[in-house]
Design an enzyme around this catalytic site. Structure first.
Site, PDB file in Angstrom:
ATOM      1  N   ARG A   1       0.824  -1.204   0.000  1.00 35.07           N
ATOM      2  CA  ARG A   1       0.000   0.000   0.000  1.00 35.07           C
ATOM      3  C   ARG A   1       0.856   1.251   0.000  1.00 35.07           C
ATOM      4  O   ARG A   1       1.930   1.269   0.605  1.00 35.07           O
ATOM      5  CB  ARG A   1      -0.779   0.112   1.312  1.00 35.07           C
TER       6      ARG A   1
ATOM      7  N   SER B   1       8.412  -4.865   6.058  1.00 39.33           N
ATOM      8  CA  SER B   1       8.176  -5.989   6.975  1.00 39.33           C
ATOM      9  C   SER B   1       9.134  -7.149   6.741  1.00 39.33           C
ATOM     10  O   SER B   1       8.723  -8.280   6.414  1.00 39.33           O
ATOM     11  CB  SER B   1       6.735  -6.440   6.837  1.00 39.33           C
TER      12      SER B   1
ATOM     13  N   ASP C   1       6.634  -4.000  10.396  1.00 42.33           N
ATOM     14  CA  ASP C   1       5.171  -3.943  10.546  1.00 42.33           C
ATOM     15  C   ASP C   1       4.718  -4.189  11.989  1.00 42.33           C
ATOM     16  O   ASP C   1       3.711  -3.647  12.440  1.00 42.33           O
ATOM     17  CB  ASP C   1       4.451  -4.897   9.573  1.00 42.33           C
TER      18      ASP C   1
END
Ligand code: BG6
Ligand code: BG6
Ligand code: GLC
Ligand code: GLC
Length: 953
Positions: free
Chosen positions: A512, A606, A660
């Site tokens: 995203r 992440s 993350d």
């Protein structure tokens, strides 16, 4: 009692309607014809074999048998049997005693036949209406015929018999694998010899029929493929008044004097237990009216049950019938004239003919249903027949056959008498059940590998604790598998953060780009985001085309630019990845109308990164589905900056790079200041938490706390989990992008759970326990079970049919039985994952409690990830496990609704503020000491405060 063809057709139609009523879920409760599912799914195919015990209880004779079904292909069955009496005091006494008696007879049989040492499966033919939910269970709905033992109705007869057999523990080692009605046993017996047989009819003491119904029509049982045998219990036809117009005064009188008045009204017009009695009642009336025996009535004619079906059969015998009649009447003390004998014979004929007519009408209804189910114009079928009335009555079979053929002229029916009773068929059912049981054991053996004991989980918790300490210590850190990476995030947001930020969120299911607007004071955050796909060839650096079903097809990827590289140079895959990311940012800025805007950026990345400050992160190694070359060992912030430069279209200030887990902890920490742990249960598995600075030997300073990204996915990479790893875990590991690495992650996270399931399914299929032993291409495809499918399959709300549909969508052509197994496999794998997560988390919260010297710790864990969010049971099991393994910690789980982008923006906000404050400080110092401007950057880099990035300053 004479029924015209028209009436018979009418009765046939009524019975058709009754069957439909019995099969419907909503209508069944009030249906008198119960249409009971039997869980017998197929007729014998000749592959059945083995040695079985059989009990045959409920007909005119009680038998115990041993049945030897021969080797495959030979279709040879040998039986040894023994009859036992069923005295009235037993069959109408106490239920427990009845079953004890049956167990005694079985024990006696085993002794006589010298079978004591053998463990044999048993098939129980129990000829009464039983509600079954599986083959080896049956709740008696009501006694019929001559039986009326107390305390049995409404209970499972299989359990009762099993309990009774416990008394003979030394002699009996028997497993009751199947409960079958006598009609079912009869159909199966006949089907062994004639595969066309799909109906079983008993016209004996009682009457009943069963037939093979399409699963799609049986609303009471899940599943829609194939067929299942339905025990119609047609004896109860008319119990709701549907046959009142054809019932006579004799039927009513007989019913009133029976053991079950008002019940089994159709049976009472047909079957052997009642036929003689009907004749007696008619003769009595005729005698009373002076129409017979010169008006004389013998006292015998007044006695209930004095005329039996065998008498009726004898009186109707061709040629000897008349002589038999005289003899029988004389025995009853009646002086019968020639005309009386003819008249009595005639009465018998009328009664038995009516019986055959009624049976024919109901059977014709079944045959019609079969033909319609199969959508045939003409049906060729076989009906298996048994029962004393059918067998000993001289005219009965012919009459029945003739009427059936008249009623259903479009059916070619073969009537096949079951010479050997229903036992052979029951043995076939037991043989199949025994095979299923053996298969079940194999499946259970596999599933057991995934069941962790409390001790094992405690072991995992304790090992995790050891690894955490290893990772924190300077000496042991280099070898630690749980890397315990300092993140340079030292506190929680305090609500003063504000501004407009860009955030990237790379490494979960979705990539995203976000715009996050934080307003201070009100703790309000607005987010706008867009999801972009990362093509597999960029993610994994294979450079290959994307295969259908794997990753995202090119056509679905938002339009992406040709990779920019200088003439004569091939873009390294790291460049491809970061150029792609920058392209997505450009798209997003365009989309948001922010083209050319200079915004601070927080990068949620992440993957394990070694950080030296908040805006530096060297990728240690790729995990999960990424493997783009030339990235490991490089600073991801630098790579991103360079890609932005290469594009030369906008400038962005990359302020922070965060894992993350850290982003998640921050997102949740914005709402709940107790949140000191961030947990991801998604594509990957990881956890971060706030650690005391004094425990972090890799970073200087003892004051305060710093967030540690544990990278616990690597737990077990030193072999410490080998005792619980299964062959399937190993297979998944070997087929992964990073063999030997991230073993704990591979046992717990969404990306791998589906793969473990797939490996188990392949193995079960190889063992012939699933998918008819056929491993389809689809099953060979890596990654078909995404987390979302696993979650859907395991949903409690999902009917089996829907599970099957999901499997079919995945290209797995499964039966309903397969679907059950697949669901169980998913359940075992995801439960283990949740428990392992629980054990890992318990280690952390316990450590935090101990480190702070608290008796009890209250702590919040911020959680994110599709596995946690979508799976119907994962979060519950995880929470239960933590409670169990860390009883002194009160852990609140807080779901991160907004993803880690928000947390990353919050970190960026604080980092930006500090960056500016420091720049101003440096400038002030510069002025004071008149340092050359070119040294400014060097000074900022040396600034110790910058290393100890504190959110709360
Ligand atoms: C026998 C079957 O042949 O027929 C029994 O083995 C069945 O299972 C019986 O109940 C039905 O006939 P009857 O006349 O004995 O009730
Ligand atoms: C998202 C976060 O909500 O969850 C990501 O924003 C994170 O940063 C992801 O990586 C983890 O879950 P999954 O299932 O997408 O891997
Ligand atoms: C009774 C029973 C039924 C059985 C039949 C024939 O009708 O209820 O289960 O099949 O008798 O024995
Ligand atoms: C992998 C990554 C880790 C990340 C986790 C969850 O384990 O190595 O950094 O936090 O997946 O996405």
């Amino acid at each position: 009692m004479r029924l015209s063809d028209e009436t018979l057709l009418d009765i046939m139609a009524r019975f058709q309607a009754e069957m439909q009523k019995g099969l419907g879920k909503d209508t069944n409760p009030t249906a008198s014809v119960k249409m009971l599912p039997t869980f017998v799914r197929a007729i014998p195919d000749g592959s059945e074999n083995g040695e079985f015990l059989s009990l045959d209880l409920g007909g005119s004779k009680f038998r115990v048998l041993k049945v030897q079904v021969s080797e495959e292909g030979k279709r040879n069955v040998q039986m040894e049997s023994q009859f036992y009496p069923t005295p009235n005091e037993i069959i109408r006494g106490n239920g427990t005693e009845l079953f004890e008696y049956v167990a005694d007879c079985l024990a006696d049989f085993m002794r006589t036949k010298e079978l004591m040492q053998k463990k044999l499966p048993l098939g129980l033919t129990f000829s009464f209406p039983c509600k079954q939910t599986k083959l080896e269970e049956g709740v008696l709905l009501s006694w019929t015929k001559k039986f009326k033992a107390r305390g049995v109705q409404g209970t499972d007869v299989v359990s009762s018999l099993t309990n009774a057999m416990r008394k003979h523990k030394q002699d009996l080692d028997v497993d009751i694998l199947a409960l079958v009605n006598d009609t079912v046993g009869t159909m199966m017996t006949c089907a062994y010899d004639d595969p066309y047989c799909e109906v079983g009819v008993i016209i004996g003491t009682g009457t009943n029929a069963c037939y093979m119904e399409d699963m799609s029509n049986i609303e009471l049982v899940e599943g829609d493929e194939g067929r299942m045998c339905i025990n119609t219990e047609w004896g109860a036809f008319g119990d709701d008044g549907a046959l009142e117009d054809i019932r006579t005064e004799f039927d009513r009188e007989l019913d009133l004097g029976s053991l079950n008045p008002g019940k089994q009204l159709f049976e009472k017009m047909i079957s052997g237990l009642y036929l003689g009695e009907l004749v007696r009642l008619i003769l009595l009336k005729m005698a009373k009216a002076g129409l017979l025996f010169g008006g004389e009535k013998s006292s015998a004619l007044h006695i209930k049950g004095k005329i039996e079906t065998r008498h009726v059969a004898a009186m109707e015998k061709y040629k000897e019938g008349l002589a038999n009649t005289r003899e029988i009447l004389t025995d009853l003390g009646l002086e019968a004239s020639e005309a009386d004998c003819v008249a009595v014979q005639h009465v018998c004929t009328v009664v038995s003919f009516r019986s055959a007519n009624l049976c024919a009408a109901a059977l014709a209804a079944i045959l019609t249903r079969l033909r319609e189910n199969k959508k045939l114009v003409r049906l060729r079928t076989t009906v298996g027949m048994d029962g004393t009335l059918y067998k000993i009555h001289p005219q009965y079979p012919k009459r029945l056959h003739k009427v059936v053929r008249k009623l259903v002229p479009n059916c070619d029916v073969r009537f096949l008498l079951s010479e050997s009773g229903s036992t052979k068929g029951a043995a076939m059912v037991t043989a199949v059940a025994s095979r299923v049981q053996a298969q079940r054991k194999q499946i259970d053996k596999v599933l057991a590998l995934f069941r962790l004991t409390r001790e094992q989980l405690v072991g995992v918790r304790d090992k995790m604790r050891v690894e955490l300490e290893y990772g924190l210590k300077r000496d042991t850190h280099p070898l630690a598998t749980v890397k315990m990476l300092p993140t340079y995030v030292c506190g929680m947001p305090d609500g003063t953060e504000k501004g407009k930020f860009l955030a990237l969120d790379l490494g979960g299911t979705n990539f995203r780009v976000l715009l996050v607007k934080i307003r201070s004071g009100r703790r309000s955050v607005r987010m706008y985001n867009k999801i972009f796909a990362i093509p597999l060839e960029i993610m994994q650096g294979t450079g290959e085309e994307v295969n259908a079903g794997q990753g995202v097809p090119r056509s679905e990827v938002p339009a992406c630019h040709p990779i920019q590289c200088r003439p004569g140079m091939t873009a390294a895959l790291s460049l491809q990845l970061f150029d792609h990311i920058v392209q997505c940012i450009a798209d997003f800025l365009d989309y948001m109308g922010l083209k050319g805007a200079q915004l601070p950026l927080g990068f949620t990345f992440s993957f394990p990164c070694r950080q030296a400050s908040i805006d530096k992160g060297t990728l240690i190694e790729w995990t999960k589905g990424f493997k783009a070359t030339d990235c490991e060992g490089e600073d991801v912030v630098d790579m991103l900056r360079e890609a932005i430069k290469r594009r030369n279209e906008f400038d962005l200030d990359i302020v922070a790079v965060v894992n993350d887990t850290v982003g998640t902890m921050m997102t949740c920490g914005y709402e709940d200041r107790n949140c000191e742990v961030g947990l991801i249960a998604g594509t990957g598995s990881n956890m971060c938490y706030m650690e005391e600075m004094r425990n972090i030997e890799l970073v200087e300073g003892d004051e305060g706390k710093m967030c540690i990204n544990t990278e616990w996915g690597g737990f077990g990479d030193n072999g410490c989990l080998d005792d619980i790893r299964t062959q399937y875990d190993k297979e998944v590991d070997e087929g992964s992008l990073n063999p030997g690495k991230q073993r704990y992650e591979k046992m717990t996270s969404g990306m791998y759970l589906g793969e473990i399931v797939r490996q188990i399914l392949i193995d079960l299929t190889k063992q012939g326990l699933l998918f008819r032993g056929q491993i389809s291409e689809r099953l060979r495809t890596r990654g078909i079970f995404e987390t979302k499918f696993l979650s859907q399959i395991e949903s409690d709300r999902l009917a089996l049919l829907q599970v099957r549909r999901i499997l079919q969508q995945l290209g797995l052509d499964s039966t309903c039985e397969d679907s059950i197994v697949v669901k169980e496999v998913c359940g075992a794998v995801s439960r283990r994952a949740a428990e392992l997560y629980g054990a890992g988390l318990a280690a952390i919260v316990e450590k935090r409690r101990e480190d702070q010297g608290f008796e009890h710790l209250k702590i919040t864990v911020g959680v994110d990830g599709t596995l946690y969010k979508l799976h119907p049971h994962f979060s519950r099991i995880l929470q239960e496990t933590v409670k169990e393994l860390a009883p002194r910690c009160d852990v609140t789980f807080m779901l991160s609704e907004d993803g880690s982008g928000k947390g990353a923006a919050l970190i960026t906000a604080v980092a930006k503020r500090l960056q500016q404050a420091r720049r101003e400080n440096v400038k002030r110092e510069q002025k004071l000491r008149s340092i050359q401007p070119q040294d400014e950057e060097a000074l900022i880099a040396r600034e110790p405060c910058r290393k100890l990035f504190m959110l709360k300053c």
